[in-house]
Design a protein around this motif. Structure first.
Motif, PDB file in Angstrom:
ATOM      1  N   ASN A 313       0.835  -1.188   0.000  1.00 13.22           N
ATOM      2  CA  ASN A 313       0.000   0.000   0.000  1.00 13.22           C
ATOM      3  C   ASN A 313       0.875   1.244   0.000  1.00 13.22           C
ATOM      4  O   ASN A 313       1.810   1.350   0.797  1.00 13.22           O
ATOM      5  N   ASN A 314       0.578   2.186  -0.888  1.00 15.66           N
ATOM      6  CA  ASN A 314       1.506   3.285  -1.069  1.00 15.66           C
ATOM      7  C   ASN A 314       0.832   4.521  -1.653  1.00 15.66           C
ATOM      8  O   ASN A 314      -0.267   4.453  -2.203  1.00 15.66           O
ATOM      9  N   LYS A 315       1.535   5.635  -1.533  1.00 16.84           N
ATOM     10  CA  LYS A 315       1.174   6.895  -2.182  1.00 16.84           C
ATOM     11  C   LYS A 315       2.363   7.372  -3.019  1.00 16.84           C
ATOM     12  O   LYS A 315       2.697   8.560  -3.035  1.00 16.84           O
ATOM     13  N   GLU A 318       1.261   9.982  -5.694  1.00 17.84           N
ATOM     14  CA  GLU A 318       0.516  11.095  -5.102  1.00 17.84           C
ATOM     15  C   GLU A 318       1.426  11.987  -4.265  1.00 17.84           C
ATOM     16  O   GLU A 318       1.320  13.216  -4.318  1.00 17.84           O
ATOM     17  N   SER A 319       2.317  11.377  -3.492  1.00 18.40           N
ATOM     18  CA  SER A 319       3.162  12.175  -2.604  1.00 18.40           C
ATOM     19  C   SER A 319       4.283  12.889  -3.340  1.00 18.40           C
ATOM     20  O   SER A 319       4.775  13.918  -2.875  1.00 18.40           O
ATOM     21  N   CYS A 422      -1.755   8.508 -10.586  1.00 20.29           N
ATOM     22  CA  CYS A 422      -2.283   8.894  -9.274  1.00 20.29           C
ATOM     23  C   CYS A 422      -3.739   8.479  -9.132  1.00 20.29           C
ATOM     24  O   CYS A 422      -4.513   8.529 -10.085  1.00 20.29           O
ATOM     25  N   ILE A 426      -6.958  10.067  -3.603  1.00 25.00           N
ATOM     26  CA  ILE A 426      -5.896  10.027  -2.610  1.00 25.00           C
ATOM     27  C   ILE A 426      -4.993  11.230  -2.823  1.00 25.00           C
ATOM     28  O   ILE A 426      -4.540  11.493  -3.937  1.00 25.00           O
ATOM     29  N   ASN A 429      -0.715  13.765   1.370  1.00 28.30           N
ATOM     30  CA  ASN A 429      -0.542  13.618   2.817  1.00 28.30           C
ATOM     31  C   ASN A 429      -1.780  13.041   3.484  1.00 28.30           C
ATOM     32  O   ASN A 429      -2.036  13.265   4.662  1.00 28.30           O
ATOM     33  N   SER A 430      -2.560  12.271   2.735  1.00 34.06           N
ATOM     34  CA  SER A 430      -3.749  11.626   3.301  1.00 34.06           C
ATOM     35  C   SER A 430      -3.368  10.328   4.003  1.00 34.06           C
ATOM     36  O   SER A 430      -2.248   9.830   3.870  1.00 34.06           O
ATOM     37  N   ASN A 431      -4.306   9.774   4.734  1.00 37.31           N
ATOM     38  CA  ASN A 431      -4.079   8.483   5.392  1.00 37.31           C
ATOM     39  C   ASN A 431      -4.338   7.314   4.457  1.00 37.31           C
ATOM     40  O   ASN A 431      -3.911   6.192   4.718  1.00 37.31           O
ATOM     41  N   ASN A 433      -4.215   4.924   1.044  1.00 35.12           N
ATOM     42  CA  ASN A 433      -3.147   4.437   0.182  1.00 35.12           C
ATOM     43  C   ASN A 433      -3.726   3.716  -1.024  1.00 35.12           C
ATOM     44  O   ASN A 433      -4.833   3.165  -0.962  1.00 35.12           O
ATOM     45  N   GLN A 435      -3.225   0.569  -3.868  1.00 28.96           N
ATOM     46  CA  GLN A 435      -2.704  -0.791  -3.828  1.00 28.96           C
ATOM     47  C   GLN A 435      -1.947  -1.137  -5.110  1.00 28.96           C
ATOM     48  O   GLN A 435      -1.741  -2.308  -5.405  1.00 28.96           O
TER      49      GLN A 435
END
Length: 582
Positions: A313-315, A318-319, A422, A426, A429-431, A433, A435
């Motif tokens: 699980n990742n961003k 997005e990040s 992206c 999401i 800096n959201s919680n 993630n 998949q």
């Protein structure tokens, strides 16, 4: 050149410490730490043996991680007409590449890339040397050897496109006292070695892996990598197109003479992947136009993925790519050239008669892939501050996300942000993630490879059929002729331009553009040209749009086509020859 052999004397500790995402309990991706870091103890234990192979798999993110846009693995998108780097300092790698300064930052990155790839090769050779002694089943030993050989070929394919012909070390694991005086292999010999390895492993690898084995190399991955290598080998830079003036360097950097039949071989290699009937484009134009193109990057298991970088699980995107208001670090800014490359929704380029392009509303009625690739002024994206979809504003003076000078480093300087891959729900800096597993080779690339090789082999109609399939998936309108904006007849030259443009937009930000421009030998078309952006001005509720030049004109000369062999390697081994322009 000893360091390409000896890096791993300090490497086993690092190998066993490597972890990747996408781990599930008891899968082959699970690793166990150890303090007994020598070959005997590692390969006497099944878990440590698996961890060693995991360490090799862990290196496939090379040249793909978005966080490395200013570091070692992936500065290339910002060195072309595709994007601009956030970082304005002259010490940064993309800046040195597109300015042609090639200073310390570039040289260090190039040297470390060389070492990283040869270290990966050495890791494979250590694994092949020792795995028969490991307490693994005979089937697992045999299968894992094929996987390791694929990974070695994967590392070599980067060396080939970076440097041309390179030294081939075979299965050797050299000792510290072994002298190395071997020269670079020819470009042809390097291609032949990679292809022969991929043919050998493809014959024994499975068509698919499921369950706990998902993520391991497959037959399709081997054949698709072969197709990529042969397409590059058939291309103008390498198919008799060396820039070398030294007769001894020409065969190291290309085939000495052109041979049109190489395109046919590349075509056949791509067709072999297609004929496996294991892959297809992810298509969904019911949910919304082009939704398959968007969703494919978010589904860890899908019909288009051939070879992936496994992630938990990742961003990841997005990040690193989203604008300030969406919690991203906005490492790259798409160019106006990229935006202009996307056709209209009817499939016509914006300058074509009947395209319907409106300069006062430039993002309306465009290829849906544009919305899934680029954030432009007014584009919708989830905003965690209001917990809803909301527009991103990039106009002059817009809070946080508005366009800034190229030297500001606080927001876009092209008027655009990247959103390829992206998840629109999401933010950085959201919680939440995603998949996703990051695709490194996907079926769309195979179709584009097939199209290019077919066109260059004189089979233009066959080539155009692949573009029709891609545009249908993209959500472009079929038109009365159901050709999705593709003319019924085209010359080979016009089809070539169309195919190149389709690669630009379909594979944007997947680290293809820089190497495509090199292998097409198109540097002269880009040398001295500015990367462009869009300056949007707001007056009341109205917007006006003006193209702008962003920072320095791009550099693309002879020494841009192949990277330099590290000086330390040449000083150690006098048989090593340098690439043209260095």
């Amino acid at each position: 050149m000893k360091k390409i052999y000896y890096t791993l004397t300090i490497g086993i500790a690092l190998i066993l410490g490597v972890t990747t995402g996408c781990k599930k309990a008891n899968s082959f991706l699970d690793s166990q730490s150890t303090n007994d870091l020598d070959e005997v103890t590692v390969f006497a234990d099944s878990a440590r043996t698996s961890a060693f192979l995991l360490g090799i798999y862990g290196r496939i993110g090379f040249e793909s991680d978005p966080v490395e846009v200013n570091q070692l693995g992936a500065p290339f998108t910002a060195a072309t007409d595709e994007a601009e780097s956030r970082w304005p300092g002259g010490q940064n790698v993309p800046i040195q590449m597109f300015q042609g300064s090639f200073g310390t930052g570039f040289i260090n990155a190039n040297n470390q890339n060389w070492t990283f790839l040869y270290t990966g090769i050495r890791m494979v050779n250590i694994y092949l040397k020792n795995v028969d002694n490991a307490p693994l089943s005979a089937n697992l030993k045999a299968k894992s050897k094929m996987e390791a050989r694929f990974l070695r070929a994967y590392f070599y394919h980067f060396l080939l496109k970076f440097y041309g012909g390179v030294q081939l070390v075979g299965d050797d694991v050299k000792g510290l006292s072994d002298e190395n005086v071997n020269p670079r292999a020819s470009f042809e010999a390097t291609v032949n070695y990679i292809v022969s390895e991929l043919d050998a492993v493809a014959a024994q690898l499975p068509l698919k892996n499921q369950g706990l084995d998902y993520g391991r190399v497959t037959k399709g991955a081997a054949l698709a990598l072969k197709a990529r290598v042969l397409l590059s080998a058939a291309s103008p830079l390498f198919n008799g197109g060396s820039f070398a003036t030294d007769a001894s360097v020409i065969p190291l950097t290309a085939y000495p003479t052109a041979d049109a039949s190489r395109w046919q071989k590349a075509m056949e290699a791509s067709k072999a992947v297609m004929d496996l009937n294991q892959y297809q484009l992810v298509e969904d134009n019911i949910t919304r136009p082009g939704n398959g193109f968007y969703k494919m990057f978010l589904d860890r298991v899908n019909s288009e993925a051939i070879f992936q970088r496994m992630l938990g699980n990742n961003k990841l995107f997005e990040s690193n790519w989203l604008p300030p208001t969406r919690g991203g670090t906005f490492l790259i800014y798409p160019s106006q050239q990229l935006v202009d490359a996307f056709p209209m929704k009817n499939g016509k380029l914006k300058g074509d008669p009947g395209s319907g392009f409106d300069a006062a509303n430039p993002y309306a009625n465009r290829d849906p892939r544009l919305d899934y690739t680029v954030i432009y002024n007014g584009a919708m994206y989830f905003d965690g501050r209001v917990n809803a979809m909301a527009p991103v504003f990039t106009y002059v003076g817009a809070a946080q996300d508005g366009i800034q000078a190229a030297t500001a480093n606080t927001a876009t300087n092209t008027g655009y942000y990247c959103r390829k891959m992206c998840d629109e729900l999401i933010y950085g800096n959201s919680n939440a993630n995603a998949q996703r597993c990051q695709p490194l080779i996907r079926y769309a690339e195979v179709l584009l490879n097939y199209a290019e090789a077919a066109n260059e082999s004189g089979q233009t109609n066959t080539a155009l059929d692949q573009l029709i399939a891609l545009r249908k998936r993209a959500g472009i309108l079929a038109g009365a002729d159901f050709r999705y904006g593709i003319p019924s007849t085209m010359s080979q030259i016009d089809a070539r331009s169309l195919i190149q443009n389709e690669r630009f937009i379909e594979l944007a930000f997947e680290e293809q553009r820089y190497f495509d421009l090199r292998r097409w030998r198109l540097g002269a078309d880009y040398d001295g040209k500015f990367l462009k952006g869009m300056r949007v001005t707001k007056t009341g509720n109205n917007y006006t749009y003006a193209e702008i030049n962003v920072r320095t004109a791009r550099y693309f000369k002879v020494n841009s086509y192949l990277f330099p062999i590290p000086v330390a390697e040449i000083s150690i081994n006098r048989e090593m020859k340098q690439n043209p322009g260095w």
